[in-house]
Structures are given as C-alpha cells and as structure tokens.
Design an enzyme around this catalytic site. Structure first.
Site, short mmCIF file in Angstrom:
data_model
loop_
_atom_site.label_atom_id
_atom_site.label_comp_id
_atom_site.label_asym_id
_atom_site.label_seq_id
_atom_site.Cartn_x
_atom_site.Cartn_y
_atom_site.Cartn_z
N HIS A 1 0.80 -1.23 0.00
CA HIS A 1 0.00 0.00 0.00
C HIS A 1 0.84 1.28 0.00
O HIS A 1 0.29 2.35 0.20
CB HIS A 1 -0.92 0.03 1.23
CG HIS A 1 -2.11 -0.87 1.11
ND1 HIS A 1 -3.26 -0.51 0.44
CD2 HIS A 1 -2.33 -2.12 1.57
CE1 HIS A 1 -4.14 -1.50 0.51
NE2 HIS A 1 -3.60 -2.49 1.18
N ARG B 1 -6.50 11.32 5.78
CA ARG B 1 -5.50 11.30 6.83
C ARG B 1 -4.50 12.44 6.60
O ARG B 1 -4.14 12.72 5.46
CB ARG B 1 -4.79 9.94 6.80
CG ARG B 1 -3.71 9.72 7.83
CD ARG B 1 -3.32 8.25 7.86
NE ARG B 1 -2.95 7.76 6.52
CZ ARG B 1 -1.72 7.79 6.03
NH1 ARG B 1 -0.73 8.32 6.74
NH2 ARG B 1 -1.46 7.32 4.83
#
Length: 801
Positions: free
Chosen positions: A352, A541
């Site tokens: 990721h 985020r």
C-alpha cells in the site's frame, strides 16, 4: 423475513434483554434491541451460508490491523432489505429510526484508507457470495477521538465499545494462547528428530469476538473476527493478600494493553514493543484458528493452499509467513521445503505504499526478544533467500543487503512478504508500475509472474445508496435500480448528459446535500457557510505527502488577493478540511494548527465574509464522511505525483458527483482515463517529472523568488498569522528538517495549482456545464466498485471458483 415476523423478533429481544416492550423502552434500549434483533438474523444467515457451501469450497482469510467499519445498523438493514420494515416497526413503537442511527458510534477499528478498504472488501465479498473471514484486533479504544483546542489536535479515548459492542459475539471457548519472549532452545527428541522448544515465555490468551458482515441482496454473511488480549492469570491473590494491590493486577494489565489502542505512538521503545506484540497476537491467534478450522474438515495440511487463501493487507500482518512455518514445522512435523511450499502457495500480499520510509522495519534485537522462535525461522528464511539472490545476481553486496529480509540490524517486513508470498499486488496502475519499475524491481526481474495490479474499489452502496438517498432515488427513476447490484449500469446516466431537466435536478440534489452539510458545520463549528458557494473538500489522513499544506497556502493566496483588491469579483468558495494526524506526527499537527489559524483569520475578516470561508471539522470518521461527501463540488486529490498508492476517497467523492482537482497520482490516473481532461481539473508534475526534477536538483527558493504571489504567501507565513508562529513549517519548506527542503514539492506545483483553482472558479459560473461534469463523474465511477476489485482478487490471486 416479513414485517410481522421481524416485529415479533424485535419485541422478543427487547423483552428478554430489557424487560419491556419496544414502546416502553428508552431510546438506548430500543437501539440495542434493534441491533440485537438484526444481529440474530445475521448469525442465522451466516450459519445457513456456511452450511450450504461444501467442504471443498475455498475460503479467504483477510488479515488487516485495521477495519474501519463505521456504523453497522443502517448498513445491515439496507443490505438485508428490511430498512423500511424496521422503520415502520420503530415508528409504531413511538421511536425514530434516524435517531437510533445517530446513537450508534463508529467502530473504532481503523485510521484511514487502509482500514476502510478492508471493510469495503468484506462488504463486497459478502455481496458477491464469497466465503471470507476478516481478522483484526478488538481495540478497546481504537483510533482516538480528536478535539481541536486552540488549533492543536488533542487525542482522547474513543469508547466505541460502550454502544458499538452490541454487534460483537464472543467465543470464549475458542480462545488460543500466544507466546511472547523467553528463549527458543533446540534438542534431539527420542526419535532422533531435531526439535525447538520455547521456554521461559509469557502467555497471553487471545479471545475471539465475531462481528457479522452482511452483503447486499446475497446469500452470504461473513465474519470479521476480532481478537481481545487477556492474561491467563488475571488476578494474583497472594499479592493482593500482601496488600500489593497494583501488583495483583499487573499481569492482567500487561496483557490487556495489547488490545487497548490502535497504533500506539511508536516514537519510543515501549510503543514499538507494543506495536510488535499487537501484530504477533493478531497473526498467531488467527493462524491457529485457520489451521484448526481447516483440520476440522480436512485430514491434513497438505491441502491448505487448495482450500485456504490468506491475504496480508499491508505489512502489519507479515508475521503470517514465519508463524505459519512455525506451526507446520514445529507442531505438524513438516520438512522445511514442504512447509515453505505450502506457506508460499497459501499467502498473498498487498502493498500500500511506495514510500520507503513507510515500509515497516523492526530492530533485530526487539524482534528476537519478543518472538525468539519466529526470529530463528525468519533468519532461516533470510539465509535461504540470500542463497537464491546470490545464484541470480552474484555477490552484489549492496543489492543483497537491499533485498534481504534481515540486514544492518533490521528485519524488513515488505521483503519478508516478497520472499514468501506467491502473489504481490499494488493498488492502482501507477502504483503497481512504480513497484515493479523501482521499489521491488529486483524481485520483479527474478520472477515477474508474481506481480499484479488490483486497483482499489469502494463499497459504493454505502457511499451512494445509503449516504446520498436523494441522488439514489433520482438515479433509480432515470436508469432503474440495476446499478445497486451492478455498478457498471451507472453508465446509463450518460444518456442524460444533455438533458437540462436532469442536470437541473442533479444541481438541486447537490444543493440540498450542501444545505445539510452547512447545517452540520454551523452546529459543530459555529460557522455559517453559503450553500451557493463552491464546496471544495479535502478529507483524508493528515500527511505531508497528501499536501493539505499546499491547499492551505493557496487559500492564503486567495485571501491576500481579496485584501489587495476588495472590489474585484471573487467566486465564493468554502474550503472544508477533515483529518486526523497520528499522535506522534508533530509536523502533521502543525499543519492542522495552520489550517485552523487560517480559518480564524479568514472567517473573522469582513472583507472575506461573503467570498471565502475555511472550515476544519474535527474527529473525522466514516459517519462524518457520509455527510461531507455528498455535498462536495470539488474533490481535492493533490498529493505529489508518485507517492499516493491509490486513494479511495477520490472514488467516493466521484460517485457522488464531485469533480476531481488533482495530480496524476494513484487512482487519479484511472479516474482521468474514465472521465477525460474536460471532466476533471488536472495540475502539477507527473511522477516522471518529479523524479527528473530531483535528479536535476530541486531548490524551492527558485520558485518562491520567481512567483510574486507565492512569495507573498511565504512572507505572510514567516511573519505569523494572528500572532501564531509556524517556524517549523517555514523551515521545512525552505531548508528541510530531516528531509530535503519542500520534500513534497508544493512550491514547484503551486503556480499550476493556482491555475487549476482559477479554472474551477470560471467553470462553476456555467451551472449546467459544471453539473454535466458532475454527471459524467457519477456515470463513470462504476469501475471503482469493491465488487470489481474483489472479483479480480478472487480470480487472479485467491483462485476461488
């Protein structure tokens, strides 16, 4: 289940649990009664689904430190097709189902995109009738509850289990032991076989709790199993009798802290130790459970790769490899080569990140201290890997060190996955290309068949059908309801791109959702925003590479231009931010403080009152995103090209009609392929251009001195905002702290970003033209469904029938 049967079941649950009818129950009792009634339906449906599947059916186990589930009640009612019936039942009892929805807290099991992706895939697996079990940790407090105090992020415990725990079903009888510490000592047994015993260890019991995950219009209900850490000796009576009350509870406290908080701060050794213990608890408990379940139906573990697929979501569960080897070699007497073959064919890994600093590494000493036998096995994996690398690359020491699992006193978890998994995938076309071209290139050259791409997808029924009922109703009238099961049917909406009546209706729906968000903002922040202004949204985020800082600097540019020429026309704009910064990430917290300072400056200035507003919404979570996303006009996806693996917020915003403002990074590349130049606002360097600029030598001062607007912004930042100093941010842009100056090239992309923002203001002046862009984004978003992504995993990685 018909209306009356559902009513009877709900009333029975209410009477059994609270001793009253639904009409007499308090709102909290009614909420819990409805949840328990729905949970019982899910338990039965899960039992029936597993019973219908033959013992030969292959099962997927999805390992992730995060599952950002959000709230469950509305999602389950919608998926089961009983929301209207339950609304009537609750209304007949004098209650409001929407108020019950508001009672439920978000399940605090994730931090951001990684955890939300895992939850989307569980939803899609159930909706597609795949057998899939998720494994994670039952964090007592999960991700923190964020409060902004004088601009600073403050973290508070998020006690989600108080009302969210109603969805969990404990299985105390299936608790398993997990061993930490001690020593791993070899010996020869009575049959002359070499054995390894772990001695002097501490045992923690892992107790499973099941959360049931429904699918839309499907037979399947799957389980998300969450592990809770407990001490087998929870109370020391002798210490208590001596008056040593704290010591009497010490073992229990030390065990329970493992499942206390998601991602404890790791800027100190105790935090690192706790994170490693969390990861091993998850992996060891899950592996023991998987093996036990397999042997219940199969005579040996030889068939494990044919019956089981274990998927590692990022490197946090990378200990699956040595733990499965430990079980096969130590507990079931497999020879190393056979155990390695079973392990490799069973495990797969999703990467990721392309940021090398984000690829997990553990100090060798900490790793061996906490898991001595796992360390021995990892060392042997590394020894054999180095032999293979030398055979292929020769004695190229720098390359061998870079590719090794253990080197320079570190254990590299991504390399452990690369050494042991039969498939490795990235999460967007660009991301997967970067992995094979640079980060994992040397592994790719050795065996390119192992590498593939699966672009991320979203649980679109949650983000469209549940979060945006007005748009869903309009879509159903226009193109039918087939899109609720097959997202590609959204493309039928393109037939209406030149229909002014449809465009006007889409505009009205967007405006209604903006009014709803404006109401929330006024209630939460005390700021009145104009629903007729452009709602420009950046929700994700907080990280420097996502460049919330670039957005903030551009807002300062707008503010300065308003102050310099108050009479000039300015297209009204409302900027909305929502983000959490990791507790130990100081620079990210400074950026939040800057955004809040800019908001205070802009929102209090009469010169900007009807032109510009800035809002930072605290405590970002799934349920808040469900309010923000349907209201977005502009989706800010502005990371520096080559750093964002994929993103999924871009997809959620797109399917709700937001137009992307972004770089060609992550899945933005594939969004661009779908909608074209005319239906998004592109800016900035490409990934190749970013790399070329680094090679040439990047100096942000060249851009600052060349662009007067940018210099005015930096000067304002250097002088402080409303008495607040931001020296750390200035220093990071001009000189760099522990990285190069302006490490994410905000200065280099600033001018083109301003150009794109001006293009947005001009485009929004053509109401129908802008709404047509919105329509195209909705219509072309179907490819980003999690259903599509999970099918790709099932076909090419998990090999499900």
């Amino acid at each position: 289940m018909n209306l009356e049967k559902l009513r009877q079941q709900t009333e029975t649950v209410c009477m059994q649990n609270f001793g009253c009818t639904l009409s007499d129950a308090s709102e909290m009792e009614a909420y819990r009664a409805v949840c328990i009634a729905v949970r019982e339906i899910l338990v039965k449906k899960n039992h029936d689904f597993r019973k219908q599947r033959s013992a030969d059916s292959k099962r997927v186990y999805y390992m992730s430190m995060e599952f950002l589930v959000g709230t469950s009640l509305r999602n389950n009612l919608f998926n089961l097709g009983i929301e209207d019936d339950m609304r009537k039942i609750v209304k007949d009892a004098g209650k409001d189902l929407d108020r019950l929805y508001d009672t439920e807290p978000d399940a605090g099991l994730g931090n951001g995109g990684l955890g939300r992706l895992a939850s989307c895939y569980m939803d899609a697996a159930s909706s597609s009738d795949y057998m899939c079990t998720g494994f994670s940790i039952k964090y007592e407090f999960g991700i923190f509850r964020q409060k902004i105090v004088d601009g600073w992020q403050m973290e508070f415990p998020d006690d989600w289990l108080n009302n969210g725990g109603v969805w969990l079903v404990p299985r105390h009888d299936d608790a398993v032991p997990v061993r930490f510490g001690g020593e791993a000592i070899g010996r020869i047994d009575e049959n002359g076989k070499y054995r390894v015993d772990q001695v002097g260890y501490n045992t923690v019991m892992a107790i499973p709790y099941d959360m049931y995950i429904s699918g839309y219009d499907s037979k399947a209900v799957n389980k998300l199993t969450l592990w809770e850490a407990k001490s087998p000796n929870c109370f020391d009576m002798s210490a208590f009798s001596r008056g040593e009350y704290a010591k009497a509870l010490e073992q229990e406290t030390m065990a329970e802290v493992i499942s206390k908080v998601l991602y404890p701060a790791d800027n100190h050794i105790e935090g690192k130790r706790l994170r490693l213990r969390q990861q091993y608890l998850l992996v060891s408990a899950s592996m023991q459970s998987i093996i036990k379940d397999h042997l219940r139906k199969n005579p040996s573990l030889d068939s494990l790769p044919d019956k089981v697929a274990i998927h590692i979501n990022d490197t946090h569960p990378a200990l699956c490899e040595p733990e499965l080897m430990r079980i096969l070699v130590d507990e079931y007497d497999y020879e190393w080569d056979k155990a390695g073959d079973i392990t490799c064919r069973t495990l797969s890994y999703t990467n990721h990140t392309v940021m090398s600093e984000a690829l997990e590494r553990w100090s060798e000493s900490l790793y061996s201290e906490q898991m001595p036998r796992i360390y021995q096995i990892t060392s042997e994996i590394n020894r054999r890997l180095l032999n293979d690398l030398r055979a292929f690359y020769g004695d190229d020491r720098p390359k061998l060190d870079y590719m090794a699992v253990i080197a320079n006193g570190e254990v590299r978890m991504a390399n452990l996955c690369l050494a042991c998994c039969h498939k490795v995938n990235g999460v967007s076309k660009l991301h997967s290309q970067i992995l094979t071209d640079s980060i994992f290139r040397d592994y790719y050259v050795m065996n390119n068949d192992r590498f593939t791409n699966v672009t991320n997808g979203i649980a679109y029924r949650r983000w469209l059908c549940q979060s945006n009922p007005l748009l869903t109703s309009a879509l159903t009238e226009l193109i039918g309801d087939g899109f609720k099961k097959d997202s590609t049917e959204l493309e039928k909406l393109l037939n209406y791109r030149d229909d002014n009546a449809v465009l006007d209706r889409l505009y009205e729906i967007k405006h209604a959702n903006k009014v709803r968000l404006a109401y929330y903002i006024e209630k939460a922040n005390g700021i009145i925003v104009d629903p007729d202004s452009i709602f420009d949204i950046q929700i994700k985020r907080l990280h420097e590479y996502k460049r919330q800082l670039l957005n903030a600097l551009q807002i300062l540019r707008m503010y300065i231009s308003i102050k310099n020429d108050p009479n000039a026309y300015f297209r009204p704009r409302t900027f909305v931010f929502a983000a959490k910064a990791s507790a130990g990430y100081v620079m990210a917290k400074q950026i939040i403080r800057l955004i809040c300072a800019i908001a205070n400056l802009v929102n209090s200035d009469p010169a900007a009152r009807d032109k510009l507003k800035v809002v930072f919404l605290e405590d970002y979570k799934v349920s808040l995103a469900e309010i923000i996303i349907p209201a977005a006009d502009i989706s800010e996806q502005i990371s520096i090209a080559g750093k964002e693996a994929s993103g999924t917020g871009n997809m959620k915003l797109m399917i709700n009609g937001a137009v992307t403002l972004g770089t060609l990074d992550g899945a933005n590349v594939e969004i661009h392929e779908q909608v074209g130049d005319e239906n998004m606002f592109l800016f900035g360097m490409t990934a190749d251009e970013v790399e070329e600029l680094w090679r040439k030598g990047y100096n942000p001062m060249e851009y600052i001195n060349r662009v007067p607007e940018l210099k005015a912004v930096i000067d304002m930042l250097m002088n402080g905002i409303n008495g607040n100093r931001f020296d750390d941010i200035v220093y990071s842009l001009l000189r760099g702290n522990y990285s190069p100056a302006d490490a994410y090239m905000s200065m280099a992309d600033f001018t083109d970003y301003v150009r794109a923002q001006n293009d947005i203001s001009a485009a929004y002046g053509d109401r129908r033209g802008f709404t047509k862009k919105s329509l195209v984004n909705i219509a072309k978003a179907g490819i980003f469904s999690a259903d599509r992504a999970v099918k790709e995993y099932a076909d090419s990685i998990w090999h499900l029938k």
